[in-house]
Write an enzyme that holds these catalytic residues in place. Sequence first.
Site, mmCIF file in Angstrom:
data_model
loop_
_atom_site.group_PDB
_atom_site.id
_atom_site.type_symbol
_atom_site.label_atom_id
_atom_site.label_comp_id
_atom_site.label_asym_id
_atom_site.label_seq_id
_atom_site.Cartn_x
_atom_site.Cartn_y
_atom_site.Cartn_z
ATOM 1 N N HIS A 185 0.827 -1.203 0.000
ATOM 2 C CA HIS A 185 0.000 0.000 0.000
ATOM 3 C C HIS A 185 0.864 1.257 0.000
ATOM 4 O O HIS A 185 0.559 2.236 -0.687
ATOM 5 C CB HIS A 185 -0.901 0.007 1.238
ATOM 6 C CG HIS A 185 -2.088 -0.894 1.121
ATOM 7 N ND1 HIS A 185 -2.638 -1.525 2.203
ATOM 8 C CD2 HIS A 185 -2.824 -1.273 0.059
ATOM 9 C CE1 HIS A 185 -3.673 -2.254 1.809
ATOM 10 N NE2 HIS A 185 -3.797 -2.115 0.513
ATOM 11 N N CYS A 485 0.789 -4.532 -17.567
ATOM 12 C CA CYS A 485 -0.040 -3.571 -16.837
ATOM 13 C C CYS A 485 0.250 -3.567 -15.342
ATOM 14 O O CYS A 485 -0.457 -2.945 -14.571
ATOM 15 C CB CYS A 485 -1.524 -3.829 -17.082
ATOM 16 S SG CYS A 485 -2.098 -5.442 -16.503
#
EC number: 2.7.3.9
Length: 550
Positions: A185, A485
């Site tokens: 995160h 991606c």
Amino acid sequence: MNVELTGIGVSPGVATAPVARLAAPPELGADTGPEPDPDAALASAKAALEAVAADLEARASRAEGPAGDVLFAQSMMPRDPALADRVAKALAEGRSAPHAVAAAFASFRAALEAAGGYLAERAADLDDLRDRTVATLLGLPMPGVPDPGHPFVLVARDLAPADTAALDPAQAVAVVTEQGGPTSHTAILAKSMGLPAVVACPDAASLEDGVTVLVDGRAGTVAVDPGPERVRRALEGEARRTEALSGSRGPGRTADGRAVQLLVNLGSPADLAAAAEADCEGVGLFRTEFLFLDRATAPAVEEQTEVYAQVFASFTGRRVVVRTLDAGADKPLAFVDHGQEPNPALGVRGIRLARSAAGAALLEDQLAAIGAAAAATDADVWVMAPMVATPGEARAFAARCRDHGLDTAGAMIEVPAAALRASRILDECDFASLGTNDLGQYTLAADRMNGALAELLDPWQPALLDLVGLAAEAGRESGKPVGVCGEAAGDPLLACVLVGLGATSLSMAPSAIAAVRAELATRTYEECAALAATAIGADDAREARRRVAA
């Protein structure tokens, strides 16, 4: 002093300022239980849990992009009825309210760690929620980001999503953590906020408040007491790089004119404006989970169609690659019975949900909505399925897409089996896209959030690059595009390696596009291929990065 600490650079940029460490969590002290009135104590604990949830929810509404999504997901945890039940159980066993809260969170944490995979990634978030709840109960200051009254470099063991999202870039000029990894995160949110960040830097534990450091989020270094001359050179170099990037425009190309499509990743409507305004050729990864998570019932086809059409209309004439629902593991759906799985990360997630009748209906509704939105707009809509592992899964998915008028169907390659058999996968569909975050953790058998394994999770790992090369070679042989991606695509130097391996497109955060475009423009395709061979020839990620940088 001339001391330099090393970690993993996860968000580029250079910044210097005094260190300010993350505020310490509240001290529980000795357990004074049992509570004289357990019912009142339970009511107070529930109120504290709700206060924490409401605060996070409010932060989520003010945050933009990935920060808002992460905070909203975190705000749901304190509201889990099972957590309150465990608090009640601990109170009944004679614990005081703060210790009962701590015990309840510890029980949840142990369960998530035992589950492994993506669920284990959420365990660290529970520590922050515990500390916030205990602080509320005890009337103590909320733990978290300091406010020294001047710009600072935030240093912490690790950062919870609430801490990262609360950062003011005008004050917190960089982030350094002892733990974390390239896909944590902290990494994702720091990159989205444009903050230089270095993670997995264990020696950061030695940094004291007030000492001046120079953080290089590109090189992954933290210089202690760097001296004015080194600071001047570093800042001037960064200014020259920024100036050069400001002139970076247009389609992605190597120096000899080889086209490399530069696309953006899109995770929610909050990201749409920045993504649509980016100088890019479209969307390489449109994550659709935000429509399905944290709700009691599945979204109707009409609701989905409206949201998809809004996105497609913002990219008229450009490509939009939609990833169908990637739920399961750490993203369970309230309206689907996921059952009990010993290892959810290796269980029923992504396209595997369609093995059940309920999951198949979800996929059919989503494809119907995507098809209707595509027909009503002028974007070039492609659709891909997550967690494809076999040619049969790719074949079945492509057939479903065409039933809904979606003629360009592809597969996410994030499972080693799909990379190894990419030629067979591409026989059954029109394109493939490499999700390097998941492909990396499955290839190296390393949990994405395990800081102790951060080096294995580095996208420069030669084994991961081997699989990227295999998939890209299958694309060349079949004449079908194979893009990347994952977070790796946003690293300018690694982007050149990926192009050298054969990637035809790169999808990344909008803020990374200019740097990647500028770096590609300085190298021919042959030079990119030589860099790829250099990286694959290394023994580990650190050596691969060093060799290519040299």
